[in-house]
Motif scaffolding. Structure first.
Motif, mmCIF file in Angstrom:
data_model
loop_
_atom_site.group_PDB
_atom_site.id
_atom_site.type_symbol
_atom_site.label_atom_id
_atom_site.label_comp_id
_atom_site.label_asym_id
_atom_site.label_seq_id
_atom_site.Cartn_x
_atom_site.Cartn_y
_atom_site.Cartn_z
ATOM 1 N N GLU A 1 0.841 -1.186 0.000
ATOM 2 C CA GLU A 1 0.000 0.000 0.000
ATOM 3 C C GLU A 1 0.876 1.236 0.000
ATOM 4 O OE1 GLU A 1 -2.903 -0.162 3.087
ATOM 5 O OE2 GLU A 1 -3.742 -2.037 2.345
ATOM 6 N N GLY A 2 0.344 2.321 -0.499
ATOM 7 C CA GLY A 2 1.081 3.579 -0.539
ATOM 8 C C GLY A 2 0.132 4.745 -0.390
ATOM 9 N N ILE A 3 0.701 5.902 -0.111
ATOM 10 C CA ILE A 3 -0.089 7.114 0.040
ATOM 11 C C ILE A 3 0.514 8.198 -0.837
ATOM 12 C CG2 ILE A 3 -0.840 8.919 1.640
ATOM 13 C CD1 ILE A 3 -0.876 6.793 3.830
ATOM 14 N N ALA A 4 -0.356 8.857 -1.596
ATOM 15 C CA ALA A 4 0.054 9.983 -2.433
ATOM 16 C C ALA A 4 -0.663 11.225 -1.919
ATOM 17 C CB ALA A 4 -0.300 9.735 -3.890
ATOM 18 N N ILE A 5 0.117 12.252 -1.626
ATOM 19 C CA ILE A 5 -0.418 13.524 -1.141
ATOM 20 C C ILE A 5 -0.075 14.581 -2.176
ATOM 21 C CG2 ILE A 5 -0.277 15.268 0.682
ATOM 22 C CD1 ILE A 5 0.669 12.940 2.541
ATOM 23 N N SER A 6 -1.068 15.369 -2.560
ATOM 24 C CA SER A 6 -0.832 16.416 -3.545
ATOM 25 C C SER A 6 -1.240 17.767 -2.984
ATOM 26 C CB SER A 6 -1.627 16.143 -4.820
ATOM 27 O OG SER A 6 -1.195 14.946 -5.426
ATOM 28 N N PHE A 7 -0.421 18.774 -3.270
ATOM 29 C CA PHE A 7 -0.729 20.155 -2.932
ATOM 30 C C PHE A 7 -1.204 20.828 -4.210
ATOM 31 C CE2 PHE A 7 2.892 20.379 0.478
ATOM 32 C CZ PHE A 7 2.253 19.420 1.228
ATOM 33 N N CYS A 8 -2.255 21.627 -4.110
ATOM 34 C CA CYS A 8 -2.803 22.293 -5.290
ATOM 35 C C CYS A 8 -3.060 23.765 -4.980
ATOM 36 C CB CYS A 8 -4.103 21.615 -5.721
ATOM 37 S SG CYS A 8 -4.846 22.322 -7.207
ATOM 38 N N THR A 9 -2.399 24.637 -5.705
ATOM 39 C CA THR A 9 -2.634 26.074 -5.570
ATOM 40 C C THR A 9 -3.734 26.483 -6.540
ATOM 41 O OG1 THR A 9 -1.037 26.672 -7.269
ATOM 42 C CG2 THR A 9 -0.182 26.452 -5.013
ATOM 43 N N ASP A 10 -4.205 27.713 -6.413
ATOM 44 C CA ASP A 10 -5.215 28.204 -7.359
ATOM 45 C C ASP A 10 -4.697 28.116 -8.799
ATOM 46 O OD1 ASP A 10 -7.195 28.694 -5.492
ATOM 47 O OD2 ASP A 10 -6.679 30.816 -5.258
ATOM 48 N N ALA A 11 -3.432 28.439 -8.990
ATOM 49 C CA ALA A 11 -2.853 28.398 -10.337
ATOM 50 C C ALA A 11 -2.770 26.974 -10.882
ATOM 51 C CB ALA A 11 -1.461 29.028 -10.324
ATOM 52 N N GLU A 12 -2.748 25.977 -9.992
ATOM 53 C CA GLU A 12 -2.637 24.584 -10.422
ATOM 54 C C GLU A 12 -3.989 23.886 -10.590
ATOM 55 O OE1 GLU A 12 1.646 23.446 -8.376
ATOM 56 O OE2 GLU A 12 -0.145 23.478 -7.109
ATOM 57 N N ARG A 13 -5.090 24.573 -10.290
ATOM 58 C CA ARG A 13 -6.416 23.947 -10.411
ATOM 59 C C ARG A 13 -6.705 23.411 -11.823
ATOM 60 N NH1 ARG A 13 -10.345 24.735 -6.098
ATOM 61 N NH2 ARG A 13 -9.334 25.839 -4.389
ATOM 62 N N PRO A 14 -6.266 24.092 -12.894
ATOM 63 C CA PRO A 14 -6.488 23.495 -14.226
ATOM 64 C C PRO A 14 -5.772 22.150 -14.397
ATOM 65 C CG PRO A 14 -5.974 25.828 -14.431
ATOM 66 C CD PRO A 14 -5.738 25.458 -12.997
ATOM 67 N N TYR A 15 -4.613 21.985 -13.741
ATOM 68 C CA TYR A 15 -3.900 20.701 -13.815
ATOM 69 C C TYR A 15 -4.735 19.617 -13.137
ATOM 70 C CZ TYR A 15 -0.028 24.022 -14.500
ATOM 71 O OH TYR A 15 0.773 25.057 -14.915
ATOM 72 N N LEU A 16 -5.295 19.955 -11.974
ATOM 73 C CA LEU A 16 -6.153 19.016 -11.254
ATOM 74 C C LEU A 16 -7.356 18.636 -12.112
ATOM 75 C CD1 LEU A 16 -6.878 17.494 -8.639
ATOM 76 C CD2 LEU A 16 -8.052 19.585 -7.884
ATOM 77 N N ALA A 17 -7.918 19.613 -12.804
ATOM 78 C CA ALA A 17 -9.077 19.366 -13.663
ATOM 79 C C ALA A 17 -8.740 18.416 -14.815
ATOM 80 C CB ALA A 17 -9.615 20.686 -14.215
ATOM 81 N N SER A 18 -7.471 18.306 -15.170
ATOM 82 C CA SER A 18 -7.045 17.358 -16.208
ATOM 83 C C SER A 18 -6.691 15.998 -15.627
ATOM 84 C CB SER A 18 -5.813 17.892 -16.943
ATOM 85 O OG SER A 18 -6.088 19.104 -17.572
ATOM 86 N N ILE A 19 -6.183 15.992 -14.399
ATOM 87 C CA ILE A 19 -5.734 14.746 -13.763
ATOM 88 C C ILE A 19 -6.914 13.859 -13.378
ATOM 89 C CG2 ILE A 19 -4.643 13.809 -11.682
ATOM 90 C CD1 ILE A 19 -2.711 16.286 -11.855
ATOM 91 N N GLU A 20 -7.900 14.428 -12.701
ATOM 92 C CA GLU A 20 -8.994 13.604 -12.169
ATOM 93 C C GLU A 20 -9.775 12.845 -13.251
ATOM 94 O OE1 GLU A 20 -9.982 15.445 -7.813
ATOM 95 O OE2 GLU A 20 -10.890 16.471 -9.538
ATOM 96 N N PRO A 21 -10.110 13.445 -14.379
ATOM 97 C CA PRO A 21 -10.796 12.646 -15.413
ATOM 98 C C PRO A 21 -9.908 11.537 -15.982
ATOM 99 C CG PRO A 21 -11.077 14.993 -15.854
ATOM 100 C CD PRO A 21 -10.076 14.866 -14.740
ATOM 101 N N LEU A 22 -8.626 11.801 -16.083
ATOM 102 C CA LEU A 22 -7.713 10.793 -16.613
ATOM 103 C C LEU A 22 -7.651 9.569 -15.705
ATOM 104 C CD1 LEU A 22 -5.455 10.065 -18.747
ATOM 105 C CD2 LEU A 22 -3.861 10.910 -17.017
#
Length: 175
Positions: free
Chosen positions: A140-161
């Motif tokens: 098992e593993g844990i992934a932690i991600s930090f997301c700034t306002d400027a990085e929200r478009p990246y998050l919007a691409s990651i989650e659907p993928l």
């Protein structure tokens, strides 16, 4: 006698990786990482990804000021420095290794407990490669991600993928 062979789609994340997300002000990132490391001794073998080599070096300096031993590994370091850092990390002498995005595919360490996306990647597939450093061979593993306002478009691409909504853990304001 037909045989059935099945593989996961190339952009899926391992089922044994728990994924967390913090929305964070850019200036609060170092403090949040220090706090997470202090509160979670199980983060015993953690790989932290930054966007740049300079960012990796800067973060190591900030962590060392906070009393946390860390090393950066990237192409601007000598081969001896990279070998020493990887050796100390692999043997557990070093709890934290910081690497820029370019190193995501080249790091293979057994028993990696955590991956931290200090800077969210701008290429969604890179997210998959980064967090795939943990949760290997049935572990098992844990992934932690930090997301700034400027990085929200990246998050919007990651989650659907990855077909997963990352578990939100909170909003961290500027220090």
């Amino acid at each position: 006698s037909p045989a059935v062979v099945s593989v996961a789609p190339p952009a899926t994340t391992a089922e044994r990786i728990t994924q967390h997300l913090y929305f964070v002000h850019p200036k609060a990132k170092p403090g949040l990482l220090v706090e997470l490391l202090a509160k979670n001794p199980e983060m015993r073998h953690t790989l932290v990804f930054t966007r740049t080599k300079h960012g990796a070096n800067r973060l190591v300096g900030q962590l060392e000021k906070a009393g946390i031993a860390a090393a950066a590994i990237h192409g601007n370091k000598s081969q001896n420095a990279r070998d020493r850092a990887m050796g100390a990390f692999r043997t557990g002498q070093l709890r934290l290794l910081v690497a820029p995005a370019i190193a995501a595919r080249g790091i293979d360490v057994d028993g990696l407990s955590h991956v931290v996306n200090y800077d969210l990647p701008n290429v969604p597939e890179t997210y998959v490669h980064r967090i795939g450093r943990t949760g290997r061979a049935g572990a098992e593993g844990i992934a932690i991600s930090f997301c700034t306002d400027a990085e929200r478009p990246y998050l919007a691409s990651i989650e659907p993928l990855i077909r997963v909504q990352l578990a939100r853990r909170g909003d961290i304001a500027a220090p």
